[in-house]
Motif scaffolding. Structure first.
Motif, PDB file in Angstrom:
ATOM      1  N   LEU A 165     -62.852   7.072  66.567  1.00  0.00           N
ATOM      2  CA  LEU A 165     -62.726   5.605  66.642  1.00  0.00           C
ATOM      3  C   LEU A 165     -64.072   4.919  66.875  1.00  0.00           C
ATOM      4  O   LEU A 165     -64.331   3.854  66.273  1.00  0.00           O
ATOM      5  CB  LEU A 165     -61.722   5.207  67.720  1.00  0.00           C
ATOM      6  N   PRO A 166     -64.965   5.445  67.723  1.00  0.00           N
ATOM      7  CA  PRO A 166     -66.301   4.830  67.813  1.00  0.00           C
ATOM      8  C   PRO A 166     -67.032   4.826  66.469  1.00  0.00           C
ATOM      9  O   PRO A 166     -67.745   3.866  66.151  1.00  0.00           O
ATOM     10  CB  PRO A 166     -67.027   5.718  68.831  1.00  0.00           C
ATOM     11  N   LEU A 167     -66.846   5.887  65.677  1.00  0.00           N
ATOM     12  CA  LEU A 167     -67.471   5.919  64.351  1.00  0.00           C
ATOM     13  C   LEU A 167     -66.874   4.835  63.460  1.00  0.00           C
ATOM     14  O   LEU A 167     -67.592   4.157  62.709  1.00  0.00           O
ATOM     15  CB  LEU A 167     -67.275   7.296  63.718  1.00  0.00           C
ATOM     16  N   LEU A 168     -65.551   4.649  63.535  1.00  0.00           N
ATOM     17  CA  LEU A 168     -64.902   3.575  62.776  1.00  0.00           C
ATOM     18  C   LEU A 168     -65.387   2.207  63.246  1.00  0.00           C
ATOM     19  O   LEU A 168     -65.625   1.302  62.435  1.00  0.00           O
ATOM     20  CB  LEU A 168     -63.380   3.675  62.935  1.00  0.00           C
ATOM     21  N   ILE A 169     -65.548   2.062  64.553  1.00  0.00           N
ATOM     22  CA  ILE A 169     -66.063   0.799  65.112  1.00  0.00           C
ATOM     23  C   ILE A 169     -67.441   0.487  64.544  1.00  0.00           C
ATOM     24  O   ILE A 169     -67.734  -0.657  64.140  1.00  0.00           O
ATOM     25  CB  ILE A 169     -66.111   0.885  66.657  1.00  0.00           C
ATOM     26  N   PHE A 170     -68.293   1.490  64.477  1.00  0.00           N
ATOM     27  CA  PHE A 170     -69.636   1.284  63.933  1.00  0.00           C
ATOM     28  C   PHE A 170     -69.579   0.942  62.442  1.00  0.00           C
ATOM     29  O   PHE A 170     -70.372   0.132  61.953  1.00  0.00           O
ATOM     30  CB  PHE A 170     -70.489   2.525  64.158  1.00  0.00           C
ATOM     31  N   PHE A 171     -68.637   1.546  61.727  1.00  0.00           N
ATOM     32  CA  PHE A 171     -68.473   1.244  60.302  1.00  0.00           C
ATOM     33  C   PHE A 171     -68.015  -0.206  60.115  1.00  0.00           C
ATOM     34  O   PHE A 171     -68.445  -0.898  59.180  1.00  0.00           O
ATOM     35  CB  PHE A 171     -67.461   2.201  59.679  1.00  0.00           C
ATOM     36  N   LEU A 172     -67.147  -0.668  61.001  1.00  0.00           N
ATOM     37  CA  LEU A 172     -66.654  -2.045  60.908  1.00  0.00           C
ATOM     38  C   LEU A 172     -67.705  -3.059  61.349  1.00  0.00           C
ATOM     39  O   LEU A 172     -67.775  -4.174  60.814  1.00  0.00           O
ATOM     40  CB  LEU A 172     -65.403  -2.209  61.781  1.00  0.00           C
ATOM     41  N   GLY A 173     -68.514  -2.674  62.335  1.00  0.00           N
ATOM     42  CA  GLY A 173     -69.382  -3.668  62.967  1.00  0.00           C
ATOM     43  C   GLY A 173     -70.838  -3.657  62.572  1.00  0.00           C
ATOM     44  O   GLY A 173     -71.588  -4.551  63.000  1.00  0.00           O
ATOM     45  N   PHE A 174     -71.248  -2.709  61.720  1.00  0.00           N
ATOM     46  CA  PHE A 174     -72.681  -2.630  61.413  1.00  0.00           C
ATOM     47  C   PHE A 174     -73.194  -3.893  60.713  1.00  0.00           C
ATOM     48  O   PHE A 174     -74.357  -4.278  60.874  1.00  0.00           O
ATOM     49  CB  PHE A 174     -72.978  -1.378  60.572  1.00  0.00           C
ATOM     50  N   ASN A 175     -72.354  -4.571  59.924  1.00  0.00           N
ATOM     51  CA  ASN A 175     -72.796  -5.786  59.214  1.00  0.00           C
ATOM     52  C   ASN A 175     -72.165  -7.053  59.776  1.00  0.00           C
ATOM     53  O   ASN A 175     -72.182  -8.103  59.140  1.00  0.00           O
ATOM     54  CB  ASN A 175     -72.494  -5.666  57.727  1.00  0.00           C
ATOM     55  N   SER A 176     -71.599  -6.937  60.990  1.00  0.00           N
ATOM     56  CA  SER A 176     -70.890  -8.084  61.566  1.00  0.00           C
ATOM     57  C   SER A 176     -71.797  -9.298  61.734  1.00  0.00           C
ATOM     58  O   SER A 176     -71.388 -10.440  61.495  1.00  0.00           O
ATOM     59  CB  SER A 176     -70.277  -7.707  62.925  1.00  0.00           C
ATOM     60  N   VAL A 177     -73.050  -9.086  62.153  1.00  0.00           N
ATOM     61  CA  VAL A 177     -74.010 -10.188  62.297  1.00  0.00           C
ATOM     62  C   VAL A 177     -75.137 -10.059  61.275  1.00  0.00           C
ATOM     63  O   VAL A 177     -75.623 -11.067  60.738  1.00  0.00           O
ATOM     64  CB  VAL A 177     -74.598 -10.216  63.728  1.00  0.00           C
ATOM     65  N   TRP A 226     -75.196 -18.199  70.534  1.00  0.00           N
ATOM     66  CA  TRP A 226     -75.266 -16.749  70.319  1.00  0.00           C
ATOM     67  C   TRP A 226     -74.201 -16.022  71.152  1.00  0.00           C
ATOM     68  O   TRP A 226     -73.610 -15.044  70.704  1.00  0.00           O
ATOM     69  CB  TRP A 226     -76.655 -16.236  70.694  1.00  0.00           C
ATOM     70  N   LYS A 227     -73.982 -16.487  72.362  1.00  0.00           N
ATOM     71  CA  LYS A 227     -72.996 -15.841  73.223  1.00  0.00           C
ATOM     72  C   LYS A 227     -71.606 -15.899  72.612  1.00  0.00           C
ATOM     73  O   LYS A 227     -70.857 -14.907  72.596  1.00  0.00           O
ATOM     74  CB  LYS A 227     -72.992 -16.506  74.603  1.00  0.00           C
ATOM     75  N   GLN A 228     -71.234 -17.086  72.081  1.00  0.00           N
ATOM     76  CA  GLN A 228     -69.927 -17.227  71.435  1.00  0.00           C
ATOM     77  C   GLN A 228     -69.823 -16.355  70.194  1.00  0.00           C
ATOM     78  O   GLN A 228     -68.789 -15.734  69.935  1.00  0.00           O
ATOM     79  CB  GLN A 228     -69.698 -18.697  71.058  1.00  0.00           C
ATOM     80  N   LEU A 229     -70.912 -16.286  69.448  1.00  0.00           N
ATOM     81  CA  LEU A 229     -70.913 -15.480  68.231  1.00  0.00           C
ATOM     82  C   LEU A 229     -70.752 -13.991  68.547  1.00  0.00           C
ATOM     83  O   LEU A 229     -69.935 -13.301  67.931  1.00  0.00           O
ATOM     84  CB  LEU A 229     -72.217 -15.714  67.458  1.00  0.00           C
ATOM     85  N   LEU A 230     -71.511 -13.518  69.538  1.00  0.00           N
ATOM     86  CA  LEU A 230     -71.443 -12.099  69.914  1.00  0.00           C
ATOM     87  C   LEU A 230     -70.065 -11.738  70.458  1.00  0.00           C
ATOM     88  O   LEU A 230     -69.494 -10.706  70.098  1.00  0.00           O
ATOM     89  CB  LEU A 230     -72.520 -11.776  70.957  1.00  0.00           C
ATOM     90  N   LEU A 231     -69.527 -12.592  71.327  1.00  0.00           N
ATOM     91  CA  LEU A 231     -68.200 -12.323  71.890  1.00  0.00           C
ATOM     92  C   LEU A 231     -67.125 -12.384  70.808  1.00  0.00           C
ATOM     93  O   LEU A 231     -66.201 -11.565  70.777  1.00  0.00           O
ATOM     94  CB  LEU A 231     -67.889 -13.330  73.003  1.00  0.00           C
ATOM     95  N   GLY A 232     -67.257 -13.367  69.913  1.00  0.00           N
ATOM     96  CA  GLY A 232     -66.272 -13.501  68.839  1.00  0.00           C
ATOM     97  C   GLY A 232     -66.253 -12.293  67.918  1.00  0.00           C
ATOM     98  O   GLY A 232     -65.192 -11.785  67.553  1.00  0.00           O
ATOM     99  N   LYS A 233     -67.435 -11.832  67.531  1.00  0.00           N
ATOM    100  CA  LYS A 233     -67.526 -10.647  66.669  1.00  0.00           C
ATOM    101  C   LYS A 233     -66.988  -9.403  67.393  1.00  0.00           C
ATOM    102  O   LYS A 233     -66.303  -8.573  66.787  1.00  0.00           O
ATOM    103  CB  LYS A 233     -68.978 -10.410  66.249  1.00  0.00           C
ATOM    104  N   ILE A 255     -71.502  -2.673  71.469  1.00  0.00           N
ATOM    105  CA  ILE A 255     -72.738  -2.022  71.020  1.00  0.00           C
ATOM    106  C   ILE A 255     -72.947  -2.259  69.521  1.00  0.00           C
ATOM    107  O   ILE A 255     -74.066  -2.555  69.059  1.00  0.00           O
ATOM    108  CB  ILE A 255     -72.693  -0.508  71.318  1.00  0.00           C
ATOM    109  N   ALA A 256     -71.868  -2.137  68.743  1.00  0.00           N
ATOM    110  CA  ALA A 256     -71.968  -2.345  67.294  1.00  0.00           C
ATOM    111  C   ALA A 256     -72.460  -3.751  66.976  1.00  0.00           C
ATOM    112  O   ALA A 256     -73.324  -3.951  66.105  1.00  0.00           O
ATOM    113  CB  ALA A 256     -70.612  -2.094  66.642  1.00  0.00           C
ATOM    114  N   VAL A 257     -71.923  -4.734  67.697  1.00  0.00           N
ATOM    115  CA  VAL A 257     -72.313  -6.128  67.446  1.00  0.00           C
ATOM    116  C   VAL A 257     -73.753  -6.382  67.877  1.00  0.00           C
ATOM    117  O   VAL A 257     -74.525  -7.045  67.171  1.00  0.00           O
ATOM    118  CB  VAL A 257     -71.351  -7.091  68.177  1.00  0.00           C
ATOM    119  N   LEU A 258     -74.150  -5.839  69.034  1.00  0.00           N
ATOM    120  CA  LEU A 258     -75.514  -6.046  69.530  1.00  0.00           C
ATOM    121  C   LEU A 258     -76.549  -5.423  68.590  1.00  0.00           C
ATOM    122  O   LEU A 258     -77.587  -6.039  68.313  1.00  0.00           O
ATOM    123  CB  LEU A 258     -75.650  -5.449  70.933  1.00  0.00           C
ATOM    124  N   ILE A 259     -76.269  -4.218  68.100  1.00  0.00           N
ATOM    125  CA  ILE A 259     -77.206  -3.564  67.178  1.00  0.00           C
ATOM    126  C   ILE A 259     -77.270  -4.341  65.862  1.00  0.00           C
ATOM    127  O   ILE A 259     -78.341  -4.536  65.280  1.00  0.00           O
ATOM    128  CB  ILE A 259     -76.794  -2.097  66.917  1.00  0.00           C
TER     129      ILE A 259
END
Length: 482
Positions: A140-152, A171-178, A234-238
C-alpha cells in the motif's frame, strides 16, 4: 477550522486519479492480494491450531495411559508442549513461519522448539509469505507513492499550481487537500480490509473476545491507519518539493526501497555482526561443560554427589543409602535437575541478552525507518515476534522443570531404597499419580507486556507523526510555485 477548501481539493484529486485506467487495475490487484492474504492466514491459523490441539491432546493421553512405572522413568519418558497461534496472527505472520511450535520436554535436558513451517517448506519461504500486514506495510505505501508522485509536481508542470495559489489557496490547504485525496483513495482498500479483518477475528474467537485481545486489535488498526497516512503525506511533500513528476517518482521509489527493502535487511545483518551469538553447538557444549564441572548425578562415584551421600549418611546416622528414610536416588535426581536447570537458565539468559542487544539495535533504527517501527509493533500485538517465541520457551521450561521435580518427589516419597531381586517386581508407583502433572497450556503475552516490549517502536511512530506536521508547516512557508 473549516476544511471546505481541503475537501474540494481532495475530491478533485480523487476524480482525477480514477481517470487513469492503471489505477483500477492496480487497486483490483491489491484487493485480490488482500483477499488471498486473508484466506491464507485463516487457513494457516486453523491448520496450525487444529494440529497443536490434536497432538497436545494425544500427548496428554499418552502420558496418562502409561502403566505403573518408576517415576524417574516417567520423567525420562517426557511430554510435549505445543504453542497455539493468537487470533491476530491471521493477519501478521511475523516470525511465526521460522519458529518451532512444539518442544519435547524431558528430565535433565532442555530442548528447543521444533517443527517450524520453514523447516517443511522450500526456499521460497525466505522471500516472505503474503499476509494482510505485509500488503498494508509494503504494497500500500508503494501504491500511495504511485498515486501521489504527481499530485503537486504535475500541477507545477502544467502551470495550474500558480493559478491555484493566486486564487487564495494556501500551500497548507493544498498539501492537506492532496494528502486527504490520496488517503481517501487508499481508504477504499483499507476500510473493506479492516471490516473483513474484524469479522474474521471475531469468527475465529466465536464472537467471544477478551478485553486484552480487543485492545490489541484496536491498536493494530490504529497504528496501521497512522502508518498509511504518514506515507500519504510523504508522497505529497516529495511531489511538492520536486520540479518534475519524474524526479518525484524516482525519489519516492528510492524512499520505498530504502525503508522496506534495504534498511531492514541491512539492520539485521549489522546487529548480528556487532552482537555475535554463539552457535547452537557451542551453546550446548558450554552447558555440558559447566554441568560436568558441577558433577554427574548419574555417576555414583562423582565427587560432588558422593559428598552429598556422605553428609546424608552422617545426618541420619546410617551406613548405607538403603537405610535412609527416603529414596536416595530420587533425592540425587532432584539435586541434579536443580543444578542442570540453573546452569541452562544462566547460559540462556546470557544468550537472550545478546539477542536483546540485536533486537534493540533494530528497534533503535526504527527512529530512521517507520517501516521497522510498524513491523515491530504489528508483530508484538500479534504475538508473532521474537519475544513471544522466547516467552513460549520459558513457559515450556518452567513446565518441564516442574514435571521432572514432581516425578523426583514421587520417587523420594514412594520408591524404596532396597533394590528388587532378579525375580521381584520392579519398583513402581500407581499410574494415578501421572495426573498430578497438569496439561501444558501456553499463555500469550498480555497487552501491557507487549506495549512495554515495543515502547521504542511506539515512541518512534509517534515521533514520525509529529515530525510530519513540522515538515508540512515548514513546507507551507518555503515552497515555491515555480
Amino acid at each position: 477550522m473549516s476544511l471546505h477548501v481541503e475537501n474540494l481539493i481532495a475530491q478533485h484529486f480523487r476524480k482525477s486519479v480514477f481517470k487513469n485506467q492503471a489505477v483500477y487495475i492496480i487497486t483490483l490487484f491489491i484487493g485480490v492480494l488482500l483477499l488471498y492474504a486473508a484466506f491464507s492466514g485463516w487457513e494457516n491459523y486453523t491448520n496450525q491450531n487444529e494440529t497443536s490441539e490434536k497432538y497436545q491432546h494425544e500427548s496428554r493421553e499418552d502420558w496418562l495411559k502409561n502403566p505403573d512405572k518408576n517415576p524417574h522413568r516417567m520423567a525420562h519418558y517426557g511430554n510435549f508442549a505445543f504453542r497455539k497461534n493468537t487470533s491476530l496472527s491471521v493477519f501478521e505472520f511475523g516470525m511465526e513461519p521460522f519458529f518451532g511450535n512444539a518442544i519435547y520436554l524431558e528430565a535433565h535436558k532442555q530442548n528447543i522448539a521444533n517443527f517450524s513451517e520453514a523447516g517443511f517448506s522450500n526456499s521460497m519461504l525466505r522471500f516472505g509469505e503474503i499476509s494482510i500486514a505485509m500488503v498494508l506495510q509494503i504494497l500500500l505505501p508503494l501504491l500511495i507513492f504511485f498515486l501521489g508522485f504527481n499530485s503537486v509536481a504535475a500541477e507545477r508542470e502544467n502551470g495550474t499550481l500558480k493559478l491555484l495559489l493566486s486564487q487564495g489557496i494556501s500551500w497548507k490547504q493544498l498539501l492537506l487537500g492532496k494528502t486527504l485525496g490520496i488517503a481517501s483513495v487508499i481508504m477504499m482498500l483499507f476500510i473493506p480490509t479492516i471490516i473483513i479483518l474484524v469479522f474474521v477475528w471475531l469468527l475465529l474467537q466465536n464472537f467471544a473476545v477478551s478485553f486484552d485481545e480487543t485492545v490489541k486489535m484496536l491498536l493494530f488498526i490504529g497504528f496501521h491507519f497512522l502508518y498509511l497516512l504518514f506515507f500519504c503525506a510523504i508522497a505529497v511533500l516529495i511531489s511538492a518539493s520536486s520540479k518534475t513528476s519524474k524526479k518525484a517518482l524516482i525519489s519516492l521509489i528510492g524512499i520505498w526501497l530504502v525503508f522496506t527493502i534495504i534498511l531492514p535487511r541491512t539492520t539485521q545483518a549489522i546487529g548480528a555482526y556487532i552482537y555475535e551469538a554463539p552457535s547452537k553447538i557451542k551453546f550446548n557444549s558450554d552447558i555440558e561443560k559447566d554441568i560436568l564441572k558441577q558433577g554427574d548425578s548419574h555417576n555414583p562415584n562423582d565427587p560432588h554427589y558422593k559428598a552429598i551421600k556422605d553428609s546424608l549418611l552422617r545426618v541420619y546416622k546410617v551406613d548405607s543409602v538403603q537405610k535412609l528414610p527416603f529414596n536416595y536416588s530420587g533425592f540425587i535426581m532432584t539435586e541434579g535437575e536443580r543444578i542442570s536447570s540453573n546452569i541452562y537458565n544462566k547460559h540462556l539468559e546470557d544468550l537472550l541478552e545478546i539477542y536483546k542487544k540485536q533486537n534493540s539495535f533494530s528497534k533503535t533504527v526504527s527512529f530512521i525507518n517507520p517501516y521497522i517501527a510498524m513491523k515491530n509493533v504489528s508483530m508484538g500485538l500479534s504475538n508473532t515476534d521474537y519475544d513471544s517465541y522466547i516467552d513460549f520457551q520459558k513457559q515450556a521450561e518452567a513446565y518441564r522443570y516442574d514435571m521432572a521435580q514432581k516425578m523426583n518427589t514421587l520417587q523420594i516419597k514412594y520408591i524404596s531404597n532396597k533394590k528388587p531381586g532378579p525375580n521381584d517386581k520392579p519398583l513402581t508407583i500407581g499410574k494415578e499419580h501421572w495426573a498430578d502433572v497438569q496439561e501444558f497450556h501456553y499463555e500469550p503475552k498480555g497487552i501491557l507486556a507487549v506495549l512495554k516490549s515495543e515502547i521504542i517502536s511506539i515512541i518512534s511512530i509517534i515521533l514520525w507523526i509529529s515530525l510530519l506536521f513540522i515538515f508540512i508547516k515548514i513546507a507551507a512557508k518555503n515552497l515555491k510555485a515555480i
